[in-house]
Design a protein around this motif. Structure first.
Motif, PDB file in Angstrom:
ATOM      1  N   SER A 101       0.480  27.218 -23.826  1.00  0.00           N
ATOM      2  CA  SER A 101       0.981  27.840 -25.077  1.00  0.00           C
ATOM      3  C   SER A 101       1.401  26.988 -26.212  1.00  0.00           C
ATOM      4  CB  SER A 101       1.836  29.361 -24.939  1.00  0.00           C
ATOM      5  OG  SER A 101       2.003  29.438 -26.601  1.00  0.00           O
ATOM      6  N   ASP A 102       0.725  27.450 -27.800  1.00  0.00           N
ATOM      7  CA  ASP A 102       1.251  25.993 -28.224  1.00  0.00           C
ATOM      8  C   ASP A 102       2.103  27.198 -29.240  1.00  0.00           C
ATOM      9  OD1 ASP A 102      -0.708  24.535 -27.561  1.00  0.00           O
ATOM     10  OD2 ASP A 102      -2.679  25.601 -29.034  1.00  0.00           O
ATOM     11  N   TRP A 103       2.776  27.871 -28.878  1.00  0.00           N
ATOM     12  CA  TRP A 103       3.481  28.802 -29.460  1.00  0.00           C
ATOM     13  C   TRP A 103       5.377  27.768 -28.802  1.00  0.00           C
ATOM     14  CZ3 TRP A 103       6.276  34.222 -28.900  1.00  0.00           C
ATOM     15  CH2 TRP A 103       6.372  34.540 -29.836  1.00  0.00           C
ATOM     16  N   SER A 104       6.157  27.655 -30.249  1.00  0.00           N
ATOM     17  CA  SER A 104       7.402  26.765 -29.322  1.00  0.00           C
ATOM     18  C   SER A 104       7.601  27.156 -28.689  1.00  0.00           C
ATOM     19  CB  SER A 104       8.511  25.973 -30.990  1.00  0.00           C
ATOM     20  OG  SER A 104       8.826  25.735 -30.734  1.00  0.00           O
ATOM     21  N   GLY A 105       8.492  26.517 -27.633  1.00  0.00           N
ATOM     22  CA  GLY A 105       9.729  27.332 -26.383  1.00  0.00           C
ATOM     23  C   GLY A 105       8.740  28.049 -25.690  1.00  0.00           C
TER      24      GLY A 105
END
Length: 207
Positions: A101-105
């Protein structure tokens, strides 16, 4: 040790499916999606912000991740505490098919989720919060991994859909911690597991 805290929306007949949008989750022929959205107001936002402020990490299922990732990375208002929490907290996504995923965290959990959660709970830190993620939640419930439930009970009956406590679930009792009410009519029950139910019979009292 960290505690695992569950937040989920429920109808009066116990359904958790598709609360946030008409087309959110039509699986199984469910056509009652979007039943929570009309109840959204300031109390709901305030409670969500307060409780997310206690989170150390988020644990979510793949379906909930797919819903969240469409919205929260685009919510960049630094004055919105819910958006800030969603975008900065560590997020563990339980999935065997999500490649990354490119979503942070975000970290993907593709192994034994029960063992992973036990190890996660053994670490110090804030609450491990589960939002939505009904299928994952039922696994956690079945293995007695939930420390506290925050159940948002809405005054609607849906008549269909997946239920948090389906037929055949192991009997459980709960200790009442707190009840909150929103101005739109939702009641939030905060409960903690208290073992198995006790049983008795009403008796006629005579003088």
């Amino acid at each position: 040790m960290a505690e695992l805290i569950v937040t989920t929306f429920l109808s009066l007949d116990g359904v958790y499916q598709g609360p946030g949008g008409v087309e959110e989750d039509p699986s199984g022929g469910f056509d009652q999606g979007g039943w929570v959205t009309p109840f959204y107001e300031d109390d709901m936002a305030a409670y969500a912000a307060e409780w997310l402020g206690q989170a150390g990490s988020l644990l979510i299922g793949r379906r909930t991740y797919d819903i969240f990732v469409q919205y929260w990375p685009k919510a960049t208002d630094q004055d919105d505490p819910v958006a800030v929490a969603m975008n900065t907290l560590p997020k563990y996504v339980v999935s065997r098919t999500l490649p990354g995923s490119d979503w942070s965290g975000v970290s993907v959990v593709d192994g034994d989720v029960v063992e992973f959660v036990r190890e996660l709970k053994a670490r110090p830190g804030g609450e491990i919060q589960v939002h939505g993620s009904g299928d994952l939640l039922q696994t956690l419930i079945a293995h007695d991994l939930v420390d506290e439930y925050r159940l948002w009970l809405y005054p609607v009956v849906l008549g269909q859909g997946r239920k948090l406590f389906p037929e055949g679930v192991a009997p459980k009792s709960f200790e009442h911690v707190e009840t909150r009410r929103t101005s739109s009519g939702a009641n939030v029950l905060v409960l903690r597991p208290a073992g198995k139910p006790r049983h008795d019979t009403f008796r006629l009292v005579t003088e």
